[in-house]
Design a protein around this motif. Structure first.
Motif, short mmCIF file in Angstrom:
data_model
loop_
_atom_site.label_atom_id
_atom_site.label_comp_id
_atom_site.label_asym_id
_atom_site.label_seq_id
_atom_site.Cartn_x
_atom_site.Cartn_y
_atom_site.Cartn_z
N ILE A 15 1.03 -1.19 0.10
CA ILE A 15 -0.28 -0.43 0.13
C ILE A 15 1.04 0.78 -0.61
O ILE A 15 0.24 2.12 -0.90
N SER A 16 2.03 1.76 0.44
CA SER A 16 3.02 2.18 1.07
C SER A 16 3.66 2.84 -0.22
O SER A 16 4.26 3.98 -0.66
N SER A 17 3.88 1.53 -1.47
CA SER A 17 4.46 2.46 -3.22
C SER A 17 3.48 2.35 -3.80
O SER A 17 2.58 2.33 -4.16
N LYS A 18 4.23 3.23 -4.59
CA LYS A 18 3.37 4.19 -5.69
C LYS A 18 3.65 2.85 -6.75
O LYS A 18 4.46 2.30 -7.29
N LEU A 19 2.48 3.34 -7.58
CA LEU A 19 2.63 2.18 -9.19
C LEU A 19 3.32 2.36 -9.44
O LEU A 19 4.01 3.41 -10.00
N SER A 20 3.89 0.71 -10.10
CA SER A 20 4.41 1.25 -11.51
C SER A 20 4.38 1.85 -12.74
O SER A 20 3.16 1.59 -12.91
N LEU A 21 5.35 2.26 -13.35
CA LEU A 21 5.30 2.28 -14.92
C LEU A 21 4.22 1.37 -15.91
O LEU A 21 2.72 1.84 -15.98
N LYS A 22 4.22 0.13 -15.46
CA LYS A 22 2.79 -0.41 -16.23
C LYS A 22 1.79 -0.66 -15.46
O LYS A 22 0.97 -1.44 -16.00
N GLU A 23 1.49 -0.46 -14.04
CA GLU A 23 0.57 -1.21 -13.31
C GLU A 23 0.01 0.57 -13.81
O GLU A 23 -1.43 0.19 -14.03
N SER A 24 0.35 1.91 -14.31
CA SER A 24 -0.53 2.96 -14.00
C SER A 24 -0.83 2.60 -16.00
O SER A 24 -1.71 3.22 -16.21
N GLN A 25 0.00 1.75 -16.33
CA GLN A 25 -0.18 2.06 -17.84
C GLN A 25 -1.75 1.22 -18.03
O GLN A 25 -2.08 1.44 -18.66
N GLU A 26 -1.57 -0.07 -17.32
CA GLU A 26 -3.06 -1.48 -17.51
C GLU A 26 -3.67 -0.46 -17.46
O GLU A 26 -4.97 -0.64 -17.66
N LEU A 27 -4.03 0.66 -15.47
CA LEU A 27 -5.08 0.98 -15.33
C LEU A 27 -5.40 1.77 -15.85
O LEU A 27 -6.45 2.31 -16.23
N LEU A 28 -4.25 3.08 -16.57
CA LEU A 28 -4.96 3.96 -17.85
C LEU A 28 -5.56 3.20 -19.68
O LEU A 28 -6.98 3.65 -18.99
N ILE A 29 -5.53 2.45 -18.79
CA ILE A 29 -6.25 1.88 -20.68
C ILE A 29 -7.48 1.62 -19.79
O ILE A 29 -8.74 2.06 -20.88
N LYS A 30 -7.99 0.60 -18.80
CA LYS A 30 -9.08 0.49 -18.24
C LYS A 30 -9.56 1.41 -17.48
O LYS A 30 -11.21 1.42 -18.19
N VAL A 31 -9.26 2.64 -17.59
CA VAL A 31 -10.24 3.45 -16.86
C VAL A 31 -10.39 4.19 -18.37
O VAL A 31 -12.25 5.40 -18.41
N THR A 32 -9.53 4.49 -19.92
CA THR A 32 -9.96 4.95 -20.93
C THR A 32 -11.25 3.79 -21.37
O THR A 32 -11.62 4.88 -22.45
N ASN A 33 -11.54 2.99 -20.94
CA ASN A 33 -12.66 2.14 -21.68
C ASN A 33 -13.56 2.99 -21.13
O ASN A 33 -14.57 2.58 -21.49
#
Length: 244
Positions: A74-92
């Motif tokens: 919980i204390s670590s920030k999202l990795s670039l890959k995690e942000s990328q995957e989440l960004l794709i889901k959000v833009t959908n």
């Protein structure tokens, strides 16, 4: 109007429309680590897009939070890959997503490739329209990464009339420039030279005018016009030196 002002005006205009579209923005700055780091940039964009209003976020973001909490991350920030995957889901989810990046060239070339590739994948993979609005110098890697997508470029010459009006307004009736006694001939000369030498950058034009305001005579100004600082860094150095 400088490029940061353009971004600011655009984001406020788009954010004022209540639609099924979504906007996120980020101001890059090479002087601040969290503003030049691709992971920080992408995770900040994601954070903005998952917010429904001031108090709620999308369920898919909550699910990721719960999952990371269970894994003790919980204390670590999202990795670039995690942000990328989440960004794709959000833009959908949204019919259109606009991502505004100011001063993209402030991110160092050796690390921004990962950011560019992540954004490129989002554009290619999302089911819905994703637009990137970026201000930047025409660095080859930035142009190449998005060359396959429809693109509208705004070049310095496209707003030449705006910057010429800006320069004229700052030079005419300037009470500091030769103590308000600069001749019409010298004022015209300054406007003509700065219109070319500022290369479409409002801040550089303003800094060059400040530099010229340190001159004592019209001959000093004429000579200085032949050797104006050609970058903001050099302009600020010259101004600082003149103050000492």
């Amino acid at each position: 109007m400088g490029r940061s002002k353009i971004i600011d005006t655009l984001t406020k205009e788009l954010a004022g429309h209540i639609t099924t579209e979504k906007i996120a923005y980020f101001y890059c700055n090479r002087a601040e680590e969290n503003r030049r780091d691709p992971e920080s940039i992408l995770s900040t964009i994601v954070q903005q897009l998952v917010q429904i209003d001031g108090n709620r976020v999308l369920k898919l973001a909550v699910d990721i939070y719960i999952d990371r909490k269970q894994q003790g991350q919980i204390s670590s920030k999202l990795s670039l890959k995690e942000s990328q995957e989440l960004l794709i889901k959000v833009t959908n989810i949204y019919s259109q997503t606009t991502i505004c990046l100011d001063a993209l060239d402030e991110v160092q070339p050796d690390i921004r490739i990962s950011l560019l590739e992540a954004l490129k994948l989002v554009i290619e993979t999302s089911k819905n329209l994703v637009k990137i609005f970026a201000t930047s110098r025409n660095d080859p890697d930035i142009l190449d990464e998005f060359s396959k997508f429809p693109r509208i470029d705004v070049q310095p010459e496209d707003h030449a009339s705006d910057i010429n009006r800006f320069i004229k307004s700052k030079v005419e009736h300037n009470k500091i420039l030769l103590r308000g006694k600069a001749s019409d001939e010298v004022q015209r000369k300054i406007c003509d030279v700065l219109g070319t030498r500022s290369r479409g950058m409002f801040q550089l034009a303003a800094a060059q005018i400040t530099f010229l305001c340190q001159m004592d005579t019209e001959d000093d100004i004429r000579n200085s016009l032949n050797d104006l600082p050609d970058s903001l860094t050099k302009a600020y150095d010259e101004i600082y030196t003149g103050i000492l």
